[in-house]
Design an enzyme around this catalytic site. Structure first.
Site, PDB file in Angstrom:
ATOM      1  N   ASP A  62      -1.890  -4.987 -24.773  1.00 47.28           N
ATOM      2  CA  ASP A  62      -2.082  -4.443 -23.427  1.00 47.28           C
ATOM      3  C   ASP A  62      -3.258  -5.184 -22.806  1.00 47.28           C
ATOM      4  O   ASP A  62      -3.993  -5.895 -23.482  1.00 47.28           O
ATOM      5  CB  ASP A  62      -2.384  -2.933 -23.522  1.00 47.28           C
ATOM      6  CG  ASP A  62      -2.591  -2.330 -22.141  1.00 47.28           C
ATOM      7  OD1 ASP A  62      -1.826  -2.681 -21.222  1.00 47.28           O
ATOM      8  OD2 ASP A  62      -3.538  -1.546 -21.949  1.00 47.28           O
ATOM      9  N   SER A  63      -3.435  -4.966 -21.513  1.00 49.53           N
ATOM     10  CA  SER A  63      -4.586  -5.561 -20.837  1.00 49.53           C
ATOM     11  C   SER A  63      -5.898  -4.918 -21.301  1.00 49.53           C
ATOM     12  O   SER A  63      -6.958  -5.499 -21.100  1.00 49.53           O
ATOM     13  CB  SER A  63      -4.436  -5.360 -19.330  1.00 49.53           C
ATOM     14  OG  SER A  63      -4.190  -3.990 -19.068  1.00 49.53           O
TER      15      SER A  63
ATOM     16  N   CYS B  37       1.859  -3.052 -22.083  1.00 42.78           N
ATOM     17  CA  CYS B  37       1.441  -3.073 -20.680  1.00 42.78           C
ATOM     18  C   CYS B  37       2.667  -3.146 -19.762  1.00 42.78           C
ATOM     19  O   CYS B  37       3.488  -4.056 -19.886  1.00 42.78           O
ATOM     20  CB  CYS B  37       0.553  -4.294 -20.463  1.00 42.78           C
ATOM     21  SG  CYS B  37      -0.005  -4.468 -18.769  1.00 42.78           S
ATOM     22  N   ASN B  38       2.762  -2.194 -18.855  1.00 45.69           N
ATOM     23  CA  ASN B  38       3.898  -2.175 -17.917  1.00 45.69           C
ATOM     24  C   ASN B  38       3.886  -3.396 -17.006  1.00 45.69           C
ATOM     25  O   ASN B  38       4.922  -3.991 -16.723  1.00 45.69           O
ATOM     26  CB  ASN B  38       3.848  -0.917 -17.047  1.00 45.69           C
ATOM     27  CG  ASN B  38       4.196   0.334 -17.808  1.00 45.69           C
ATOM     28  OD1 ASN B  38       5.283   0.864 -17.682  1.00 45.69           O
ATOM     29  ND2 ASN B  38       3.272   0.812 -18.629  1.00 45.69           N
ATOM     30  N   THR B  39       2.692  -3.767 -16.541  1.00 44.08           N
ATOM     31  CA  THR B  39       2.590  -4.897 -15.619  1.00 44.08           C
ATOM     32  C   THR B  39       3.070  -6.177 -16.297  1.00 44.08           C
ATOM     33  O   THR B  39       3.860  -6.950 -15.738  1.00 44.08           O
ATOM     34  CB  THR B  39       1.130  -5.067 -15.144  1.00 44.08           C
ATOM     35  OG1 THR B  39       0.679  -3.828 -14.595  1.00 44.08           O
ATOM     36  CG2 THR B  39       1.012  -6.161 -14.111  1.00 44.08           C
TER      37      THR B  39
ATOM     38  N   GLU C 276      -9.859   5.623 -16.788  1.00 41.04           N
ATOM     39  CA  GLU C 276     -10.894   4.880 -17.524  1.00 41.04           C
ATOM     40  C   GLU C 276     -12.232   5.612 -17.473  1.00 41.04           C
ATOM     41  O   GLU C 276     -13.035   5.510 -18.382  1.00 41.04           O
ATOM     42  CB  GLU C 276     -11.042   3.465 -16.943  1.00 41.04           C
ATOM     43  CG  GLU C 276      -9.791   2.630 -17.099  1.00 41.04           C
ATOM     44  CD  GLU C 276      -9.931   1.491 -18.089  1.00 41.04           C
ATOM     45  OE1 GLU C 276     -11.037   0.974 -18.248  1.00 41.04           O
ATOM     46  OE2 GLU C 276      -8.906   1.123 -18.700  1.00 41.04           O
TER      47      GLU C 276
ATOM     48  N   CYS D 141       2.940   3.175 -16.197  1.00 44.29           N
ATOM     49  CA  CYS D 141       1.660   2.514 -16.448  1.00 44.29           C
ATOM     50  C   CYS D 141       1.052   3.161 -17.686  1.00 44.29           C
ATOM     51  O   CYS D 141       1.171   4.382 -17.865  1.00 44.29           O
ATOM     52  CB  CYS D 141       0.733   2.701 -15.245  1.00 44.29           C
ATOM     53  SG  CYS D 141      -0.951   2.119 -15.553  1.00 44.29           S
TER      54      CYS D 141
ATOM     55  N   HIS E 223      -1.774   4.076 -18.484  1.00 47.71           N
ATOM     56  CA  HIS E 223      -2.798   5.112 -18.318  1.00 47.71           C
ATOM     57  C   HIS E 223      -2.254   6.461 -17.837  1.00 47.71           C
ATOM     58  O   HIS E 223      -2.901   7.483 -17.989  1.00 47.71           O
ATOM     59  CB  HIS E 223      -3.838   4.644 -17.296  1.00 47.71           C
ATOM     60  CG  HIS E 223      -4.715   3.526 -17.777  1.00 47.71           C
ATOM     61  ND1 HIS E 223      -4.199   2.326 -18.226  1.00 47.71           N
ATOM     62  CD2 HIS E 223      -6.061   3.430 -17.870  1.00 47.71           C
ATOM     63  CE1 HIS E 223      -5.213   1.544 -18.569  1.00 47.71           C
ATOM     64  NE2 HIS E 223      -6.346   2.190 -18.362  1.00 47.71           N
TER      65      HIS E 223
HETATM   66  N1  DGL Z   1      -1.880  -1.673 -18.674  1.00 47.85           N
HETATM   67  C1  DGL Z   1      -1.605  -1.729 -17.270  1.00 47.85           C
HETATM   68  C2  DGL Z   1      -0.148  -1.289 -17.010  1.00 47.85           C
HETATM   69  O1  DGL Z   1       0.443  -0.572 -17.791  1.00 47.85           O
HETATM   70  C3  DGL Z   1      -2.575  -0.883 -16.481  1.00 47.85           C
HETATM   71  C4  DGL Z   1      -3.998  -1.426 -16.480  1.00 47.85           C
HETATM   72  C5  DGL Z   1      -4.107  -2.788 -15.788  1.00 47.85           C
HETATM   73  O2  DGL Z   1      -3.897  -2.855 -14.555  1.00 47.85           O
HETATM   74  O3  DGL Z   1      -4.376  -3.755 -16.461  1.00 47.85           O
HETATM   75  O4  DGL Z   1       0.410  -1.677 -16.022  1.00 47.85           O
END
Ligand code: DGL
Length: 269
Positions: free
Chosen positions: A12-13, A75-77, A155, A187, A189
């Site tokens: 993940d990010s 990570c979804n993005t 966060e 996402c 989070h």
């Molecule tokens: N992990 C990112 C997501 O699921 C959210 C946090 C980010 O923007 O890096 O899209």
């Protein structure tokens, strides 16, 4: 050739993907897990697809070097914009993103009704969730809303209270107006905001947690390929980050409700 004894990579990010790690660990406690939080490049959700692709492929290569048998893009993005780059970078290791499992679950429970998606700006701009839902339910109406304030709220540990409720009131009214009864939490989070989101929406609205769905699919994939590890004592967990291990540990405690020890610092170029 991979072996069932090899670890699973999850990335993940940042720390948000620990919601996915938690779901995977709950489902398959015996598996060894290696997690990478690309904290040097966080957030992915407000970056260009090009930047997310480059960063994601570098992390994926690092994890492939650890001998993983499968890679989960928590990570979804990154799942939305970089999945094919990641697959190319680590072939033939199987790669699972979170978009398909989440969309499949939503299409199933929505039964033709409208499906809502809340996600980062980059995920919404990619159109990945609507595409994936429509593959399974071509007539479904999919309404996506970017919720950029949700990530910093989580966060900061602000999962409830006036700020979280205020953000919900800013982003979610459209789902009520359009009688959405199935909402994808698109996402890493957002599962932590489940109760604030659920309370704002109509009673009985189903919140789809892509992480839980991904853990289910990962298990099926490992079984199909003969890679599921036989039951034994709890597997090992290792954590890497590209920046600031201390902050990662603090956030990990928030996301998991327990410490993860010290994450190892590793820069991915
Ligand atoms: N992990 C990112 C997501 O699921 C959210 C946090 C980010 O923007 O890096 O899209």
């Amino acid at each position: 050739m991979s072996s069932p004894r090899a670890p699973i990579g999850i990335f993940d990010s940042g720390a948000g993907g620990l919601t996915v790690l938690k779901a995977v660990a709950r489902r398959m406690p015996a598996e060894d897990l290696i997690y990478f939080g690309d904290t040097a490049n966080l957030p992915y959700g407000s970056k260009s697809p090009r930047a997310v692709r480059r960063a994601s492929a570098a992390v994926a290569r690092f994890l492939a070097g650890k001998g993983i048998k499968a890679l989960v893009v928590a990570c979804n993005t990154s799942s939305a914009v970089a999945l094919s780059d990641i697959r190319r970078a680590v072939a033939p290791i199987p790669v699972l993103g979170v978009i398909e499992p989440g969309a499949r679950a939503a299409a199933k429970v929505a039964c033709g009704g409208p499906v809502g998606v809340v996600a980062t700006s980059a995920t919404v701009a990619s159109g990945a969730y609507p595409r994936a839902v429509k593959m399974r339910a071509p007539r479904a109406r999919v309404i996506s809303v970017a919720c950029p304030l949700f990530v910093p709220l989580v966060e900061e540990g602000l999962w409830s209270g006036p700020l979280a409720r205020g953000a919900a009131a800013r982003y979610l009214p459209r789902f009520k107006r359009e009688r959405v009864k199935t909402l994808i939490l698109g996402c890493t989070h957002y599962p932590l905001l489940k109760s604030v989101i659920g309370r704002f929406l109509d009673r009985g609205t189903r919140l789809i947690d892509s992480g839980e769905e991904t853990a289910l699919e990962l298990e099926a994939l490992l079984i199909r390929r003969g890679l599921r590890r036989a039951a034994r004592a709890r597997g090992r967990r290792r954590f890497y980050v590209s920046d600031d291990p201390e902050r990662f540990s603090l956030l990990a405690r928030r996301f998991l409700g327990r410490g993860v020890g010290r994450a190892v610092l590793h820069a991915c170029e």
